[in-house]
Design an enzyme around this catalytic site. Structure first.
Site, mmCIF file in Angstrom:
data_model
loop_
_atom_site.group_PDB
_atom_site.id
_atom_site.type_symbol
_atom_site.label_atom_id
_atom_site.label_comp_id
_atom_site.label_asym_id
_atom_site.label_seq_id
_atom_site.Cartn_x
_atom_site.Cartn_y
_atom_site.Cartn_z
ATOM 1 N N LYS A 128 6.369 -4.002 -3.616
ATOM 2 C CA LYS A 128 4.975 -3.586 -3.457
ATOM 3 C C LYS A 128 4.523 -3.725 -1.996
ATOM 4 O O LYS A 128 3.883 -2.824 -1.438
ATOM 5 C CB LYS A 128 4.094 -4.426 -4.390
ATOM 6 C CG LYS A 128 2.603 -4.367 -4.112
ATOM 7 C CD LYS A 128 2.020 -2.974 -4.296
ATOM 8 C CE LYS A 128 0.496 -3.042 -4.186
ATOM 9 N NZ LYS A 128 -0.117 -1.717 -4.088
ATOM 10 N N THR A 178 -1.267 -8.024 -5.884
ATOM 11 C CA THR A 178 -0.397 -7.933 -4.713
ATOM 12 C C THR A 178 -0.400 -9.290 -4.019
ATOM 13 O O THR A 178 -1.378 -9.657 -3.363
ATOM 14 C CB THR A 178 -0.887 -6.843 -3.752
ATOM 15 O OG1 THR A 178 -0.909 -5.584 -4.432
ATOM 16 C CG2 THR A 178 0.033 -6.733 -2.541
ATOM 17 N N LYS A 228 -5.015 -8.185 4.565
ATOM 18 C CA LYS A 228 -4.360 -9.277 3.834
ATOM 19 C C LYS A 228 -2.914 -8.941 3.528
ATOM 20 O O LYS A 228 -2.004 -9.766 3.695
ATOM 21 C CB LYS A 228 -5.145 -9.549 2.545
ATOM 22 C CG LYS A 228 -4.599 -10.664 1.657
ATOM 23 C CD LYS A 228 -3.662 -10.151 0.558
ATOM 24 C CE LYS A 228 -4.383 -9.275 -0.446
ATOM 25 N NZ LYS A 228 -3.447 -8.878 -1.572
#
Length: 309
Positions: free
Chosen positions: A181, A105, A250
Site C-alpha cells: 500500500k 494505511t 503522513k
C-alpha cells in the site's frame, strides 16, 4: 489477484466496524447490506448516527463493538489511532478466535508489532489496506491489498468482497500488504507531482492546462490518478478533499521510514515529503492531494493567494 464475486457472508459471522470517516462510512454501509448485526463505533461522536438509521448497532466504546470470536474491522487515520483503539480491553473483548481486519494505511513495522501483541490474546491480525477515494468506496470500487494467515484470509474474504472490487494477496507476513500500500501511495504522489509540474510548464509556455490534460489522459496516461487529480488541478478544485494532503504527508513519512529500515534509498519520496511539508506549512494540509499543484504554481510565480485557506 482474487476476482470479485457476489458477497456471501455467513450469517453466523459477527462483525464490528471502527472508524467512520470519509472512507469508513461507505465501507460500513456496504457491510450493512450483507451482515445481519453490524456493530459500529467512531471515536468522534455523531458520525455513526446515520448508520443507525440503516440498521447498525451503535456501540458506545470500541470494546463493545468488538464481537467475541468475530471480526473487528478498523479504518483509522494513522498508526497511533490503530494502536489506541486496539488496546488490551478491545483485544480481550474480541478474544480467542477473533480477527482484527486492519484496513488503515500504517507502517509495516506497526502491523507486525500489532500482530504479535494480538497473538497473546488469541486474536489474528489480517492486513487489508485499500486503494481508492471516498467516491470509490461508495461505489464499491476499492482495490485491496491483503496479507495474514491463510485461514483467516479465507474467513474475511466475503467481507472484503462486500466492500471492494478486487483483492491482491501478498502472503502471510502481516506487514506485506501495508508495504504494498505504501509503495502504491508513493507512486500516486509521484504521479500527482509530475502532473502538477507538467501543467505549470504547459501554462507558462502558453498552453492551456485543460487542453494539455485532455491530451495526456487520452493518450499516454489514461489512468484514474492522472484523470481524477488532473481534473481537480485544472478546475482548481481542492476542497472537499478525497485524500487529504496531510494524510499523504503522513504516508510519505511512513514510506521513508520503511525505506530506511530496509536500507532502500528513496530519493523521490524525500522530494515528495518536502513538497507536501511545504504545502502543509502554508495551511493546505486539509486540502486534497491535488493541491500539490498550488505549490508548483507558487514556485513558478503563478500562485493565487486567494485560493490558499
Amino acid at each position: 489477484m482474487t476476482t470479485p464475486r457476489e458477497a456471501r457472508i455467513p450469517m453466523a459471522e459477527k462483525v464490528g466496524f471502527v472508524g467512520l470517516g470519509a472512507m469508513g462510512r461507505p465501507m460500513a454501509e456496504h457491510l450493512l447490506a450483507a451482515v445481519p448485526d453490524l456493530a459500529v463505533y467512531n471515536r468522534t461522536p455523531g458520525k455513526s448516527d446515520s448508520l443507525s438509521a440503516l440498521g447498525a448497532c451503535l456501540a458506545p466504546t470500541a470494546a463493545l463493538a468488538a464481537p467475541a470470536g468475530g471480526v473487528l474491522v478498523t479504518m483509522l487515520s494513522d498508526d497511533d489511532a490503530v494502536r489506541e483503539v486496539m488496546n488490551d480491553g478491545v483485544l480481550a473483548a474480541l478474544g480467542p478466535g477473533g480477527i482484527h481486519l486492519s484496513m488503515s494505511t500504517i507502517a509495516p513495522r506497526t502491523a507486525r508489532g500489532l500482530s504479535e501483541a494480538h497473538k497473546i490474546r488469541g486474536v489474528t491480525y489480517v492486513a487489508a489496506p485499500v486503494f481508492g477515494r471516498p467516491e470509490a468506496a461508495a461505489a464499491r470500487k476499492l482495490w485491496m491489498t491483503c496479507s495474514g494467515p491463510a485461514k483467516a484470509k479465507v474467513r474475511v474474504r466475503p467481507l472484503l468482497e462486500a466492500m471492494g472490487q478486487g483483492i491482491f494477496d501478498f502472503g502471510e507476513d502481516p506487514g506485506a500488504a501495508h508495504a504494498a500500500k505504501l509503495a502504491g501511495n508513493l507512486m500516486i504522489a509521484s504521479a500527482v507531482e509530475a502532473l502538477s509540474e507538467a501543467l505549470v510548464l504547459a501554462r507558462k509556455q502558453g498552453v492551456a492546462p485543460a487542453a494539455f490534460h485532455e491530451m495526456i489522459v487520452s493518450t499516454l496516461f489514461p489512468g484514474p490518478v492522472f484523470q481524477g487529480y488532473g481534473r481537480s488541478m485544472v478546475e482548481q478544485r481542492f476542497d472537499p478533499p478525497g485524500f487529504k494532503l496531510a494524510l499523504a504527508l503522513k504516508d510519505e513519512r511512513l514510506v521513508l521510514d520503511a525505506g530506511g529500515e530496509a536500507e532502500a534509498p528513496l530519493p523521490l519520496a524525500s522530494l515528495l515529503r518536502d513538497r507536501l511539508l511545504a504545502c502543509a506549512a502554508k495551511g493546505r494540509g486539509g486540502l486534497d492531494l491535488a493541491a500539490l499543484y498550488l505549490e508548483a504554481l507558487d514556485q513558478a510565480g503563478l500562485g493565487e493567494p486567494s485560493r490558499t485557506p
